[in-house]
Design a protein around this motif. Structure first.
Motif, short mmCIF file in Angstrom:
data_model
loop_
_atom_site.label_atom_id
_atom_site.label_comp_id
_atom_site.label_asym_id
_atom_site.label_seq_id
_atom_site.Cartn_x
_atom_site.Cartn_y
_atom_site.Cartn_z
N LYS A 12 82.23 -1.01 69.92
CA LYS A 12 83.50 0.12 69.72
C LYS A 12 83.48 0.05 68.01
CE LYS A 12 86.95 -1.26 73.42
NZ LYS A 12 88.20 -2.24 73.17
N GLN A 13 83.61 -0.07 67.09
CA GLN A 13 83.42 -0.03 66.14
C GLN A 13 81.47 1.56 66.07
OE1 GLN A 13 84.33 -3.30 63.31
NE2 GLN A 13 86.02 -3.25 64.50
N ASP A 14 80.54 1.08 66.51
CA ASP A 14 79.35 1.99 65.91
C ASP A 14 79.62 3.49 66.72
OD1 ASP A 14 78.17 -0.84 65.36
OD2 ASP A 14 77.44 -0.63 67.35
N LYS A 15 81.19 4.06 67.30
CA LYS A 15 81.08 4.32 68.09
C LYS A 15 82.50 5.15 67.29
CE LYS A 15 78.81 5.48 71.72
NZ LYS A 15 78.92 5.79 73.19
N LEU A 16 83.05 5.67 65.81
CA LEU A 16 84.01 5.49 65.17
C LEU A 16 83.64 6.92 65.07
CD1 LEU A 16 85.25 2.77 63.03
CD2 LEU A 16 86.59 3.41 65.41
N ILE A 17 84.78 8.13 66.25
CA ILE A 17 84.85 9.38 65.73
C ILE A 17 85.50 9.27 64.45
CG2 ILE A 17 84.47 11.75 67.31
CD1 ILE A 17 83.80 9.83 69.18
N PRO A 18 85.79 10.57 63.50
CA PRO A 18 86.75 10.51 62.48
C PRO A 18 87.50 11.62 63.13
CG PRO A 18 84.60 10.96 61.74
CD PRO A 18 84.35 10.72 62.79
N ILE A 19 88.88 12.17 63.19
CA ILE A 19 89.39 13.12 64.08
C ILE A 19 90.28 13.76 63.35
CG2 ILE A 19 89.11 12.33 66.12
CD1 ILE A 19 91.86 11.07 66.59
N ALA A 20 90.73 13.50 61.77
CA ALA A 20 91.83 13.94 61.34
C ALA A 20 91.63 13.06 59.39
CB ALA A 20 92.85 13.59 61.98
N GLN A 21 92.24 13.46 58.55
CA GLN A 21 91.69 12.44 57.58
C GLN A 21 92.84 13.52 56.54
OE1 GLN A 21 87.78 13.74 55.10
NE2 GLN A 21 88.46 10.98 55.25
N ARG A 22 93.88 13.08 55.91
CA ARG A 22 94.12 13.51 54.68
C ARG A 22 94.65 12.63 53.93
NH1 ARG A 22 98.66 17.58 54.54
NH2 ARG A 22 97.28 17.47 56.99
N SER A 23 94.42 13.15 52.06
CA SER A 23 94.91 12.68 50.92
C SER A 23 96.23 12.84 50.26
CB SER A 23 93.83 13.27 49.51
OG SER A 23 93.59 12.76 48.65
N PHE A 24 96.46 11.75 49.54
CA PHE A 24 98.12 12.05 49.19
C PHE A 24 97.93 10.53 48.01
CE2 PHE A 24 97.23 8.26 52.11
CZ PHE A 24 97.39 7.42 52.10
N ALA A 25 98.87 10.56 47.09
CA ALA A 25 98.52 10.42 46.22
C ALA A 25 99.16 8.40 45.98
CB ALA A 25 100.15 10.05 45.36
N SER A 26 98.26 7.79 45.11
CA SER A 26 98.31 6.20 45.48
C SER A 26 99.78 5.50 45.70
CB SER A 26 97.41 6.13 43.84
OG SER A 26 97.19 4.43 44.35
N TYR A 27 99.58 5.20 47.33
CA TYR A 27 100.68 3.78 46.95
C TYR A 27 100.03 2.32 47.25
CZ TYR A 27 104.72 2.45 49.59
OH TYR A 27 105.77 1.53 50.24
N GLU A 28 100.84 1.83 46.56
CA GLU A 28 100.09 0.61 46.07
C GLU A 28 100.12 -0.15 47.63
OE1 GLU A 28 101.22 -3.54 43.97
OE2 GLU A 28 101.16 -1.47 42.66
N GLU A 29 101.49 -0.56 48.72
CA GLU A 29 100.98 -0.39 49.76
C GLU A 29 100.63 -0.40 50.90
OE1 GLU A 29 104.31 -3.95 49.38
OE2 GLU A 29 104.73 -4.32 48.11
N MET A 30 100.31 0.46 50.79
CA MET A 30 99.91 1.60 52.56
C MET A 30 98.68 0.97 52.99
SD MET A 30 100.23 4.52 53.75
CE MET A 30 99.36 5.51 54.42
#
Length: 62
Positions: free
Chosen positions: A7-25
């Motif tokens: 399964k991990q060999d076939k990971l397909i990115p479907i969305a991505q978002r950048s945001f301010a750093s949050y330590e416990e994200m």
């Protein structure tokens, strides 16, 4: 090779978002992965941009 490796060999990115750093994200991403990974075949990834310190969350399907 187990199912997990395949399964991990076939990971397909479907969305991505950048945001301010949050330590416990990482805790939120871990919670989402444990809750949604098996049911919806999606996985979340989290990286930190070393240039500006922002965080990037990516949603993958497999």
């Amino acid at each position: 090779m187990g199912n997990e490796d395949f399964k991990q060999d076939k990971l397909i990115p479907i969305a991505q978002r950048s945001f301010a750093s949050y330590e416990e994200m990482y805790r939120i991403v871990d919670f989402l992965n444990k809750t949604l990974k098996e049911k919806y075949n999606i996985m979340f990834g989290l990286t930190k941009n070393n240039k500006d310190g922002s965080m990037v969350i990516t949603i993958y399907e497999f």
